[in-house]
Design a protein around this motif. Sequence first.
Motif, PDB file in Angstrom:
ATOM      1  N   ILE A 295      13.745 -21.530  -1.251  1.00 23.46           N
ATOM      2  CA  ILE A 295      13.944 -20.625  -0.013  1.00 23.46           C
ATOM      3  C   ILE A 295      15.482 -20.595   0.151  1.00 23.46           C
ATOM      4  CG2 ILE A 295      11.882 -21.613   1.174  1.00 23.46           C
ATOM      5  CD1 ILE A 295      13.526 -23.304   2.793  1.00 23.46           C
ATOM      6  N   GLY A 296      15.845 -19.422   0.879  1.00 24.89           N
ATOM      7  CA  GLY A 296      17.440 -19.247   1.107  1.00 24.89           C
ATOM      8  C   GLY A 296      17.795 -18.040   1.772  1.00 24.89           C
ATOM      9  N   TYR A 297      18.908 -17.524   1.832  1.00 26.26           N
ATOM     10  CA  TYR A 297      19.034 -16.319   2.449  1.00 26.26           C
ATOM     11  C   TYR A 297      19.179 -15.291   1.230  1.00 26.26           C
ATOM     12  CZ  TYR A 297      19.060 -19.098   6.667  1.00 26.26           C
ATOM     13  OH  TYR A 297      18.620 -20.025   7.632  1.00 26.26           O
ATOM     14  N   GLY A 298      18.861 -14.094   1.183  1.00 24.26           N
ATOM     15  CA  GLY A 298      18.887 -13.159   0.248  1.00 24.26           C
ATOM     16  C   GLY A 298      18.915 -11.887   0.714  1.00 24.26           C
ATOM     17  N   THR A 299      19.374 -10.959  -0.048  1.00 23.43           N
ATOM     18  CA  THR A 299      19.022  -9.555   0.154  1.00 23.43           C
ATOM     19  C   THR A 299      17.547  -8.896   0.111  1.00 23.43           C
ATOM     20  OG1 THR A 299      19.303  -8.837  -2.307  1.00 23.43           O
ATOM     21  CG2 THR A 299      21.052  -8.641  -0.895  1.00 23.43           C
ATOM     22  N   PRO A 300      17.190  -8.212   1.081  1.00 29.08           N
ATOM     23  CA  PRO A 300      15.760  -7.984   1.067  1.00 29.08           C
ATOM     24  C   PRO A 300      15.098  -7.576  -0.104  1.00 29.08           C
ATOM     25  CG  PRO A 300      16.729  -6.873   2.853  1.00 29.08           C
ATOM     26  CD  PRO A 300      17.851  -7.502   1.969  1.00 29.08           C
ATOM     27  N   ALA A 301      13.954  -7.973  -0.571  1.00 26.77           N
ATOM     28  CA  ALA A 301      13.294  -7.330  -1.753  1.00 26.77           C
ATOM     29  C   ALA A 301      12.204  -6.532  -1.574  1.00 26.77           C
ATOM     30  CB  ALA A 301      12.542  -8.857  -2.244  1.00 26.77           C
TER      31      ALA A 301
END
Length: 316
Positions: A295-301
């Motif tokens: 888990i983490g913070y990422g750009t939308p997939a």
Amino acid sequence: MITQILTDCVRLATAAPSLHNSQPWRFRFREAAVDVYADSRRRLHVLDPAGREQLISVGAAVFNLRLALRQAGFWSDVTLFPEPDEPDLVARVTPTNPGPATSAVEALASAIPHRHTNRRPFAQAAVPAAVVEELRAAAYKEGAVLAVAQPPGRDAILGMARSADGWLQSRPGYHDELARWTRDRIRRHDGIPESAAGPWDALETVPTRDFSGLWPGLRRCEKFEPRPTILVLATAADQCSDWLRAGQALQRVLLTATWKGLATTPISQPVEVPAVRRRLIDPHAALWVQMVLRIGYGTPAGGTPRRPLEDVLLPA
């Protein structure tokens, strides 16, 4: 009216995650209930010979169905394996008493269409402890345990995942099975499109499925976060009913994470190799690991395609 409500709820149920987006479920209306079936034709026999991951996927769809009914204003009862002579009939979901949806239900349900597996790098930002506690509470509500891997355990799990991935790739039939769910996507409503495959970790820290042999030029490299947050989902037993409960817990966790703005990646390779799966948790803990999550913070997939209702809804 109830038929339309159930139809809308089944549509949301099909947004659940599944191994290689195989969508191994079918549904049938039985009076005012919904029967949920595991579609054995869609089991991945190389990766999932026992059908454990298939039932986890179907369990995730059951949770979506329950949540959609709750959003529509109904509580529900769930009976697992209601007909012993029909092993593919894994759950019966029956709407019961009416009741208004709470704001928490609305928020969780609103996350269903936005939850997507994200195989991209995440930001090097820590997930707040309070958010992790919410994820742990989500798993607990569905009868599962969610643990955060501390640095030594995290590194060991990632190492085991990389080893498991190599072992899986050497198995007869692995690449043919992978190709079945990744090729010829233009006219299909299942499987993994090239856009969802994600890059390779240039640091070789985060294990990702290697789809490079299926699309020429796909194997691009990017630097992933060097210290990913890894969660381990486990249950107290390891029977078919536990796999279904694990799927419901997994989906509640994933939707909670989506609601909180987190990106998620299931790391299933280490639980697909029995010898590795046994090493994922202390043998004295009396728990069975069902899934590993990043888990983490990422750009939308982007999302993956979904089968139309006429493909998954059996005649009554």
